[in-house]
Design a protein around this motif. Structure first.
Motif, PDB file in Angstrom:
ATOM      1  N   THR A 294       0.765  -1.116   0.178  1.00 23.92           N
ATOM      2  CA  THR A 294      -0.040  -0.181   0.124  1.00 23.92           C
ATOM      3  C   THR A 294       0.915   1.110   0.056  1.00 23.92           C
ATOM      4  O   THR A 294       1.842   1.373   0.747  1.00 23.92           O
ATOM      5  CB  THR A 294      -0.966  -0.038   1.305  1.00 23.92           C
ATOM      6  OG1 THR A 294      -1.726  -1.182   1.208  1.00 23.92           O
ATOM      7  CG2 THR A 294      -1.803   1.182   1.238  1.00 23.92           C
ATOM      8  N   ILE A 295       0.542   2.259  -0.794  1.00 18.20           N
ATOM      9  CA  ILE A 295       1.274   3.368  -1.189  1.00 18.20           C
ATOM     10  C   ILE A 295       0.292   4.543  -1.170  1.00 18.20           C
ATOM     11  O   ILE A 295      -0.747   4.555  -1.568  1.00 18.20           O
ATOM     12  CB  ILE A 295       2.299   3.309  -2.376  1.00 18.20           C
ATOM     13  CG1 ILE A 295       3.224   2.341  -2.153  1.00 18.20           C
ATOM     14  CG2 ILE A 295       2.831   4.773  -2.579  1.00 18.20           C
ATOM     15  CD1 ILE A 295       4.482   2.232  -3.446  1.00 18.20           C
ATOM     16  N   VAL A 296       0.745   5.861  -0.278  1.00 23.06           N
ATOM     17  CA  VAL A 296      -0.196   6.703  -0.596  1.00 23.06           C
ATOM     18  C   VAL A 296       0.826   8.001  -0.915  1.00 23.06           C
ATOM     19  O   VAL A 296       1.795   8.133  -0.394  1.00 23.06           O
ATOM     20  CB  VAL A 296      -0.612   7.179   0.756  1.00 23.06           C
ATOM     21  CG1 VAL A 296      -1.748   8.634   0.772  1.00 23.06           C
ATOM     22  CG2 VAL A 296      -1.734   5.783   1.505  1.00 23.06           C
ATOM     23  N   GLN A 297       0.294   8.638  -1.972  1.00 17.43           N
ATOM     24  CA  GLN A 297       1.223   9.850  -2.620  1.00 17.43           C
ATOM     25  C   GLN A 297       0.329  10.902  -2.817  1.00 17.43           C
ATOM     26  O   GLN A 297      -0.780  10.979  -3.183  1.00 17.43           O
ATOM     27  CB  GLN A 297       2.001   9.302  -3.732  1.00 17.43           C
ATOM     28  CG  GLN A 297       0.785   8.905  -4.995  1.00 17.43           C
ATOM     29  CD  GLN A 297       1.685   8.418  -6.160  1.00 17.43           C
ATOM     30  OE1 GLN A 297       3.209   8.558  -6.331  1.00 17.43           O
ATOM     31  NE2 GLN A 297       1.036   8.213  -7.151  1.00 17.43           N
ATOM     32  N   ALA A 298       1.063  12.193  -2.869  1.00 15.82           N
ATOM     33  CA  ALA A 298       0.298  13.393  -3.188  1.00 15.82           C
ATOM     34  C   ALA A 298       0.946  14.063  -4.297  1.00 15.82           C
ATOM     35  O   ALA A 298       1.980  13.590  -4.809  1.00 15.82           O
ATOM     36  CB  ALA A 298       0.720  14.557  -2.264  1.00 15.82           C
ATOM     37  N   VAL A 299       0.084  14.381  -5.265  1.00 15.56           N
ATOM     38  CA  VAL A 299       0.419  14.824  -6.662  1.00 15.56           C
ATOM     39  C   VAL A 299       0.050  16.222  -7.088  1.00 15.56           C
ATOM     40  O   VAL A 299      -1.165  16.667  -6.867  1.00 15.56           O
ATOM     41  CB  VAL A 299      -0.180  14.030  -7.648  1.00 15.56           C
ATOM     42  CG1 VAL A 299      -0.131  14.371  -9.027  1.00 15.56           C
ATOM     43  CG2 VAL A 299      -0.017  12.661  -7.304  1.00 15.56           C
ATOM     44  N   HIS A 300       0.972  17.134  -7.185  1.00 21.19           N
ATOM     45  CA  HIS A 300       0.664  18.658  -7.664  1.00 21.19           C
ATOM     46  C   HIS A 300       0.385  18.531  -9.044  1.00 21.19           C
ATOM     47  O   HIS A 300       1.226  18.413  -9.990  1.00 21.19           O
ATOM     48  CB  HIS A 300       1.962  19.487  -7.376  1.00 21.19           C
ATOM     49  CG  HIS A 300       1.987  20.894  -7.542  1.00 21.19           C
ATOM     50  ND1 HIS A 300       2.726  21.698  -7.869  1.00 21.19           N
ATOM     51  CD2 HIS A 300       0.542  21.495  -7.674  1.00 21.19           C
ATOM     52  CE1 HIS A 300       2.164  22.988  -7.791  1.00 21.19           C
ATOM     53  NE2 HIS A 300       0.813  22.802  -8.042  1.00 21.19           N
ATOM     54  N   GLN A 301      -0.995  18.784  -9.193  1.00 18.06           N
ATOM     55  CA  GLN A 301      -1.552  18.677 -10.599  1.00 18.06           C
ATOM     56  C   GLN A 301      -0.984  19.729 -11.484  1.00 18.06           C
ATOM     57  O   GLN A 301      -0.999  19.553 -12.803  1.00 18.06           O
ATOM     58  CB  GLN A 301      -3.035  18.841 -10.364  1.00 18.06           C
ATOM     59  CG  GLN A 301      -3.584  20.331 -10.055  1.00 18.06           C
ATOM     60  CD  GLN A 301      -3.542  20.498  -8.634  1.00 18.06           C
ATOM     61  OE1 GLN A 301      -3.120  19.755  -7.919  1.00 18.06           O
ATOM     62  NE2 GLN A 301      -3.978  21.737  -8.628  1.00 18.06           N
ATOM     63  N   GLU A 302      -0.450  20.856 -11.024  1.00 21.72           N
ATOM     64  CA  GLU A 302      -0.338  21.827 -11.869  1.00 21.72           C
ATOM     65  C   GLU A 302       1.323  21.673 -12.744  1.00 21.72           C
ATOM     66  O   GLU A 302       1.618  22.159 -13.706  1.00 21.72           O
ATOM     67  CB  GLU A 302      -0.237  23.343 -11.252  1.00 21.72           C
ATOM     68  CG  GLU A 302      -1.455  23.815 -10.824  1.00 21.72           C
ATOM     69  CD  GLU A 302      -1.458  24.904  -9.749  1.00 21.72           C
ATOM     70  OE1 GLU A 302      -1.909  25.966 -10.345  1.00 21.72           O
ATOM     71  OE2 GLU A 302      -0.740  24.822  -8.936  1.00 21.72           O
ATOM     72  N   ALA A 303       2.228  20.748 -11.644  1.00 19.43           N
ATOM     73  CA  ALA A 303       3.421  20.807 -12.062  1.00 19.43           C
ATOM     74  C   ALA A 303       3.985  19.401 -12.541  1.00 19.43           C
ATOM     75  O   ALA A 303       5.010  19.427 -13.153  1.00 19.43           O
ATOM     76  CB  ALA A 303       4.220  21.508 -11.155  1.00 19.43           C
ATOM     77  N   ILE A 304       3.271  18.350 -11.900  1.00 20.66           N
ATOM     78  CA  ILE A 304       4.163  17.129 -12.120  1.00 20.66           C
ATOM     79  C   ILE A 304       4.321  16.632 -13.855  1.00 20.66           C
ATOM     80  O   ILE A 304       5.132  15.983 -13.858  1.00 20.66           O
ATOM     81  CB  ILE A 304       2.919  16.071 -11.604  1.00 20.66           C
ATOM     82  CG1 ILE A 304       3.945  14.894 -11.248  1.00 20.66           C
ATOM     83  CG2 ILE A 304       1.861  15.458 -12.227  1.00 20.66           C
ATOM     84  CD1 ILE A 304       3.539  13.983 -10.014  1.00 20.66           C
ATOM     85  N   VAL A 305       3.465  17.355 -14.549  1.00 23.16           N
ATOM     86  CA  VAL A 305       3.875  16.754 -15.829  1.00 23.16           C
ATOM     87  C   VAL A 305       4.706  17.517 -16.551  1.00 23.16           C
ATOM     88  O   VAL A 305       5.386  17.400 -17.926  1.00 23.16           O
ATOM     89  CB  VAL A 305       2.513  16.743 -16.880  1.00 23.16           C
ATOM     90  CG1 VAL A 305       1.476  15.822 -16.205  1.00 23.16           C
ATOM     91  CG2 VAL A 305       2.024  18.221 -16.979  1.00 23.16           C
TER      92      VAL A 305
END
Lengths: 340, 340
Positions: A294-305
């Protein structure tokens, strides 16, 4: 000689990609395309970014103090690749122009996969995109899932993945969004994220459920993975830490237990716009039980790509022959994973 | 003759349990205990609910127009059971008084499990609670998970359960709560929900991850279950529909794709305070793949434990010998599952 590139569309992704291109030693931002003047073009202009506008629209921009460098036609005549960061669906309409002019083009995750020859994730299929004329960089949630899954698959083996995606409602600059509710997105399983992951990994057994919540900062993923063999927390941490694109946070020890605290951390680090290019995985939320992870992660939608967009340009133009080669430059220049 | 019961603590749960007791044909609400006067006691008083206060505090209540029926001592001398709905942890302190007086007592999920002889869920272990002096009704999320799991286990068999709990930040009446963030609750796995489920089902293989989001209306659970044999959506729907405590919503067809719309539906139905006693399972979010089952449900944190509280009173006082017997009355009177 630097490769000449244009950015068409200057919203959340476009402005970040444009700024990133300008920093790369092997790329030259010839200019951006704007259709109507707004605050973002003023900032771009003051930064010295050349602005190109549709023929006849020059006057509208000059009225707000922006002197265009030329027309869209002129810009497209001077580049070898266009990053199309226009609103979802618009890229497919624009494609005709790129085809006519023989330009390579990058599309974003808001476009349908069939707009491009390949959907792209640096850590999954860089080589598949080498020399392709039309490449689609998958969206933020898909990019984050793919980084995680491809890395784990290479080192440990992934049998299947089940992810719950708790989506932010709007980006910070937007004025509208859901309030005081949790919304099914969509009211069926799987959400489009599983389908989008399969555009890169067609054989993966993956299911995603997506919920929207009234926040603007980051997405949060809870990912249940069945690995092909037993693993351990240490091995998982070591695997994820092997790329700068994933940061494993010692969350509890340093008090970062929410997306707002991750953002404050990035602000304190002095990151422009607090952009977070990395998957942020909480060390204390990694749980391993034999082959169950099990892994929990946060993703910055504006910058990650943004890093993947830069890599995809290099793949299309064959400026780097491997993922490692492009990432070495991208990650150092953008300081991904706090490399410098 | 009706069984005389008192409610100690008149917050979110206390006021709902008190009103539910008054409606039951076999229970009599002798009164509620209030320590300080506030708006909720005014409403209770106007409804004709007898108010009991600590000796010497009568004057403070009379000042706001509430004439107490007597002292806490007098109330406790006239009942056979107390529902302790005081703030978490306070119940354990109050227990001494119940022990001294030989009173049966119900505690809520905010108390530590060892406050009681048994942690309780009607659909899981009613018979185990029969005649027990001290019973703990588990909290809202745990109650909802247990209803689902015990029912599926009885009909299909549950090998393991993995749940992501997207928690509301605060109850509607509260003034404070998180804003624009997703918070780990806690920053470790499992959350207390898995531990709490195990107080009722000690042998269950269950893991829970909990996140808090800035909403007040309902919790949302995404539950991945491995069943002991292959099943089908129809069988799952039939199983869940076999109890009024779970409502399977044809969500997409009738446009209910968020917690706010579920609440609006309950308001339109004329439910007092829009209380939703049922697990609300979205039909279109049930996915079955052999022995792998995904279920998404919404849980109204203020109301869901009320039926179980009533059942637990009957178990303690042996007013009903089986779950079916108590549920028949509770669910009909409270209109659980829209029975009338």
């Amino acid at each position: 000689m630097k490769a000449p590139v244009a950015v068409n569309g200057y919203g959340t992704i476009g402005k970040r990609v444009a700024e990133a291109i300008r920093q790369m030693p092997d790329l030259e931002l010839k200019g951006i395309v704007k259709y109507t003047p707004d605050y973002s073009v003023l900032v771009a202009y003051r930064q010295g970014i050349p602005i190109y506008v549709p023929k006849g629209k020059e006057g509208v921009f000059e009225e707000v103090g922006v002197k265009p460098s030329g027309t869209v036609d002129e810009l497209f005549g001077s580049v070898s690749l266009v990053v199309d960061a226009s609103p979802g669906g618009k890229g497919a309409q624009n494609k005709r122009v790129y085809v006519e002019r023989g330009l390579s083009a990058l599309f974003e995750g808001g476009e349908s996969p069939d707009v491009a020859e390949v959907s792209f994730s640096t850590l999954c299929n860089y080589r598949q995109a080498l020399g392709k004329k039309y490449i689609r960089v998958v969206s933020c949630n898909t990019t984050a899932l793919l980084r995680l899954i491809c890395l784990l698959d290479r080192h440990i083996g992934v049998r299947k993945a089940r992810a719950v995606i708790v989506r932010r409602a709007s980006d910070p600059k937007e004025d509208k969004g859901i309030v005081n509710t949790v919304k099914l997105d969509p009211p069926s399983i799987p959400s489009h994220h599983a389908i989008d992951v399969k555009t890169v990994l067609p054989d993966l057994d993956i299911e995603t459920v997506a919920l929207i919540v009234p926040t603007t900062l980051m997405h949060v993923h809870v990912v249940h993975i069945q690995t092909k063999r037993s693993t351990s927390i240490d091995e998982v941490v070591e695997t994820l830490s092997s790329t700068p694109r994933i940061v494993v946070l010692e969350g509890a020890k340093i008090g970062i237990d929410s997306t707002s605290k991750i953002v404050e951390f990035a602000r304190d680090l002095g990151r422009k716009r607090y952009d977070i290019y990395e998957n942020v995985v909480w060390r204390d939320m990694i749980k391993v039980n034999g082959d169950e992870l099990t892994i929990v992660q946060a993703v910055h939608q504006e910058a990650i790509v943004i890093p993947e967009n830069i890599d995809a340009i290099r793949a299309a133009l064959r400026l780097a022959e491997s993922a490692e080669e492009t990432m070495r430059v991208t990650d150092k220049v953008l300081n991904v994973g706090l490399q410098r």
